[in-house]
Design a protein around this motif. Structure first.
Motif, mmCIF file in Angstrom:
data_model
loop_
_atom_site.group_PDB
_atom_site.id
_atom_site.type_symbol
_atom_site.label_atom_id
_atom_site.label_comp_id
_atom_site.label_asym_id
_atom_site.label_seq_id
_atom_site.Cartn_x
_atom_site.Cartn_y
_atom_site.Cartn_z
ATOM 1 N N UNK A 118 -0.548 7.764 -11.597
ATOM 2 C CA UNK A 118 -1.585 7.696 -10.558
ATOM 3 C C UNK A 118 -2.401 6.415 -10.730
ATOM 4 N N UNK A 119 -2.690 6.065 -11.992
ATOM 5 C CA UNK A 119 -3.424 4.832 -12.240
ATOM 6 C C UNK A 119 -2.670 3.609 -11.766
ATOM 7 N N UNK A 120 -1.346 3.584 -12.007
ATOM 8 C CA UNK A 120 -0.522 2.463 -11.545
ATOM 9 C C UNK A 120 -0.506 2.395 -10.019
ATOM 10 N N UNK A 121 -0.396 3.563 -9.389
ATOM 11 C CA UNK A 121 -0.423 3.589 -7.927
ATOM 12 C C UNK A 121 -1.746 3.110 -7.387
ATOM 13 N N UNK A 122 -2.840 3.501 -8.056
ATOM 14 C CA UNK A 122 -4.165 3.069 -7.631
ATOM 15 C C UNK A 122 -4.312 1.555 -7.740
ATOM 16 N N UNK A 123 -3.817 0.993 -8.842
ATOM 17 C CA UNK A 123 -3.867 -0.457 -9.013
ATOM 18 C C UNK A 123 -3.051 -1.155 -7.928
ATOM 19 N N UNK A 124 -1.866 -0.599 -7.616
ATOM 20 C CA UNK A 124 -1.019 -1.178 -6.568
ATOM 21 C C UNK A 124 -1.723 -1.167 -5.218
ATOM 22 N N UNK A 125 -2.399 -0.058 -4.933
ATOM 23 C CA UNK A 125 -3.144 0.025 -3.677
ATOM 24 C C UNK A 125 -4.265 -1.001 -3.653
ATOM 25 N N UNK A 126 -4.946 -1.167 -4.771
ATOM 26 C CA UNK A 126 -6.013 -2.158 -4.834
ATOM 27 C C UNK A 126 -5.476 -3.577 -4.617
ATOM 28 N N UNK A 127 -4.252 -3.825 -5.118
ATOM 29 C CA UNK A 127 -3.615 -5.120 -4.868
ATOM 30 C C UNK A 127 -3.383 -5.288 -3.368
ATOM 31 N N UNK B 141 0.835 -1.206 0.000
ATOM 32 C CA UNK B 141 0.000 0.000 0.000
ATOM 33 C C UNK B 141 0.868 1.255 0.000
ATOM 34 N N UNK B 142 1.979 1.231 0.753
ATOM 35 C CA UNK B 142 2.892 2.376 0.784
ATOM 36 C C UNK B 142 3.477 2.654 -0.590
ATOM 37 N N UNK B 143 3.860 1.604 -1.294
ATOM 38 C CA UNK B 143 4.407 1.776 -2.647
ATOM 39 C C UNK B 143 3.364 2.389 -3.577
ATOM 40 N N UNK B 144 2.133 1.951 -3.439
ATOM 41 C CA UNK B 144 1.068 2.517 -4.257
ATOM 42 C C UNK B 144 0.863 3.990 -3.994
ATOM 43 N N UNK B 145 0.914 4.377 -2.726
ATOM 44 C CA UNK B 145 0.746 5.788 -2.376
ATOM 45 C C UNK B 145 1.903 6.619 -2.922
ATOM 46 N N UNK B 146 3.127 6.101 -2.821
ATOM 47 C CA UNK B 146 4.286 6.827 -3.349
ATOM 48 C C UNK B 146 4.169 7.025 -4.854
ATOM 49 N N UNK B 147 3.647 6.033 -5.559
ATOM 50 C CA UNK B 147 3.483 6.159 -7.007
ATOM 51 C C UNK B 147 2.473 7.251 -7.356
ATOM 52 N N UNK B 148 1.442 7.375 -6.548
ATOM 53 C CA UNK B 148 0.399 8.343 -6.880
ATOM 54 C C UNK B 148 0.853 9.781 -6.668
ATOM 55 N N UNK B 149 1.825 10.016 -5.789
ATOM 56 C CA UNK B 149 2.248 11.391 -5.498
ATOM 57 C C UNK B 149 3.616 11.718 -6.088
ATOM 58 N N UNK B 150 4.286 10.743 -6.692
ATOM 59 C CA UNK B 150 5.669 10.965 -7.149
ATOM 60 C C UNK B 150 5.767 12.054 -8.197
ATOM 61 N N UNK B 151 4.792 12.127 -9.111
ATOM 62 C CA UNK B 151 4.871 13.077 -10.216
ATOM 63 C C UNK B 151 3.672 14.016 -10.242
ATOM 64 N N UNK B 152 3.079 14.245 -9.104
ATOM 65 C CA UNK B 152 1.914 15.123 -9.078
ATOM 66 C C UNK B 152 2.310 16.541 -9.451
ATOM 67 N N UNK B 153 1.690 17.074 -10.482
ATOM 68 C CA UNK B 153 2.065 18.407 -10.979
ATOM 69 C C UNK B 153 1.467 19.529 -10.137
ATOM 70 N N UNK B 154 0.519 19.202 -9.237
ATOM 71 C CA UNK B 154 -0.106 20.225 -8.421
ATOM 72 C C UNK B 154 0.294 20.059 -6.950
ATOM 73 N N UNK B 155 1.501 19.567 -6.719
ATOM 74 C CA UNK B 155 1.949 19.371 -5.349
ATOM 75 C C UNK B 155 2.020 20.710 -4.621
ATOM 76 N N UNK B 156 1.429 20.756 -3.426
ATOM 77 C CA UNK B 156 1.462 21.963 -2.603
ATOM 78 C C UNK B 156 1.832 21.532 -1.186
ATOM 79 N N UNK B 157 2.893 22.143 -0.642
ATOM 80 C CA UNK B 157 3.484 21.667 0.602
ATOM 81 C C UNK B 157 2.469 21.614 1.740
ATOM 82 N N UNK B 158 1.789 22.746 2.019
ATOM 83 C CA UNK B 158 0.899 22.776 3.175
ATOM 84 C C UNK B 158 -0.310 21.856 2.992
ATOM 85 N N UNK B 159 -0.796 21.763 1.776
ATOM 86 C CA UNK B 159 -1.884 20.820 1.535
ATOM 87 C C UNK B 159 -1.463 19.391 1.816
#
Length: 390
Positions: A333-342, A183-201
């Motif tokens: 994000x789709x790959x991370x979502x699939x990983x989380x579902x696994x 699950x941790x790997x899936x979460x990391x995949x979903x945020x690794x390349x997020x173009x709208x990353x905002x620190x405080x959020x």
């Protein structure tokens, strides 16, 4: 020991045990040992009932997420006082739960035993953690997209398992650690390349995930421990929601921009104030039923199971956000979502295997257990303390 209100004596000398987990496990407390029953059968009625409440929970949660994003989003409603809105929601939950449990007092308060010590060491921290979880989650939506927020919040099962191990609600195992890693790997995949990353959020939503893990473990303890008598979700809600409303109200007074209200479109006229109150009333209704179904699910399963089931809900939320808010959905994000579902599937397999195995060895050592035995958990640390005292 002084009691909260006019409640009776607590069973302070008894071993702490939990209500039956009708869907997941069968176990029984016998003497000074926790015996786990070799019962692999699950009632179809219980499964269908649980699935029904999960669907209801998904529905209210989805509409509440869309409601919050529509009002709080930086490019949408821009409601100026998110903490005031949450205070309104919590106050509604407190008033409704208090009114219902007061009208049918004998039904909802019979058998409730809460000492002042229990109140300040268990009820109060649970309520404050719940308030922080919800407030931080809503605050994060001001800065980040629904997709990013829900995927980061998917870290909640990791923190929940850590707290479950710490509170000895779950036994640590390599299988569970492996599930956490997936699950941790899936979460990391979903945020690794997020173009709208905002620190405080990101900080707000991760703190909310930590608070979520803590509060659901404490919620399970309060709902399932027989000595407290808070087994009814409405009774439990009537104890925690007033604290949540007061804490969030104080935060609103300190942090919401009250000086800007007279010039804000939501509060610049009596008509707009009335419309804002009606909007908050609608959100409060959604929140009341969503929280009530959450507590019902916790009372018949466990915090871990409900939180893992919540990951599937987050996947539904992401799909809806992509179509409704046009949030970006990349292949990563789709790959991370699939990983989380696994990871979720592995968890469900783990619980199924645990149910099938039933820890038969433990049962055999203590003797046979009836097929309809009541399932209980035992807090191991307090059990050890009692054994040492003897």
């Amino acid at each position: 020991m002084e009691k909260v209100g006019d409640l009776g004596q607590s069973n302070g000398g008894d071993v702490e045990s939990y209500r039956s987990l009708d869907v997941e496990d069968g176990s029984k407390t016998k003497g000074n040992n926790s015996i786990i029953e070799c019962n692999s059968e699950v009632s179809p009625a219980n499964v269908l009932t649980t699935l029904f409440f999960i669907c209801v929970w998904y529905t209210f949660s989805l509409f509440l997420t869309l409601y919050n994003k529509s009002l709080l989003g930086d490019h949408m409603g821009k409601f100026p006082a998110p903490l005031l809105m949450n205070s309104f929601h919590f106050s509604m939950q407190a008033v409704l739960s208090k009114a219902i449990t007061w009208i049918w007092y004998e039904r909802f308060h019979k058998g409730v035993h809460i000492t002042w010590r229990d109140y300040f060491t268990k009820v109060l921290p649970t309520a404050l953690a719940t308030a922080l979880d919800i407030n931080l989650s809503n605050a994060s939506l001001v800065f980040i997209s629904v997709t990013f927020a829900t995927m980061c919040k998917s870290a909640a099962p990791i923190f929940l398992l850590v707290f479950a191990f710490a509170f000895r609600l779950e036994t640590p195992s390599l299988k569970l650690f492996g599930i956490i890693l997936v699950i941790s790997c899936g979460i990391l995949l979903t945020v690794a390349k997020d173009t709208e990353f905002e620190f405080w959020g990101f900080i707000f939503v991760m703190l909310a995930a930590v608070m979520s893990g803590f509060r659901w473990c404490m919620t399970q303890i309060l709902l399932q421990k027989e000595a407290y008598g808070l087994k009814n979700p409405l009774t439990f809600m009537s104890y925690v929601t007033p604290i949540m409303a007061i804490a969030t109200g104080l935060m609103s007074l300190l942090m919401d921009p009250w000086d800007e209200f007279p010039t804000n479109v939501y509060f610049d006229s009596p008509w707009h104030v009335m419309k804002s109150c009606l909007l908050m009333l609608f959100g409060g209704t959604l929140a009341f039923f969503m929280v009530l179904t959450e507590y019902v699910l916790i009372s018949v399963t466990s915090a871990v199971t409900v939180t893992i089931a919540g990951i599937v809900k987050e996947a539904v939320t992401i799909v809806v956000a992509v179509f409704y808010f046009h949030d970006e959905f990349t292949w990563l994000i789709g790959l991370g979502l699939v990983t989380i579902m696994v990871g979720v599937s592995l968890f469900n397999w783990y619980k199924y295997q645990k149910l099938q195995n039933g820890h038969c060895n433990a049962s055999t050592e203590e003797g046979s257990v009836p097929a309809n035995a009541v399932a209980k958990y035992v807090i191991l640390e307090e059990e050890d303390d009692k054994n040492d005292g003897n």
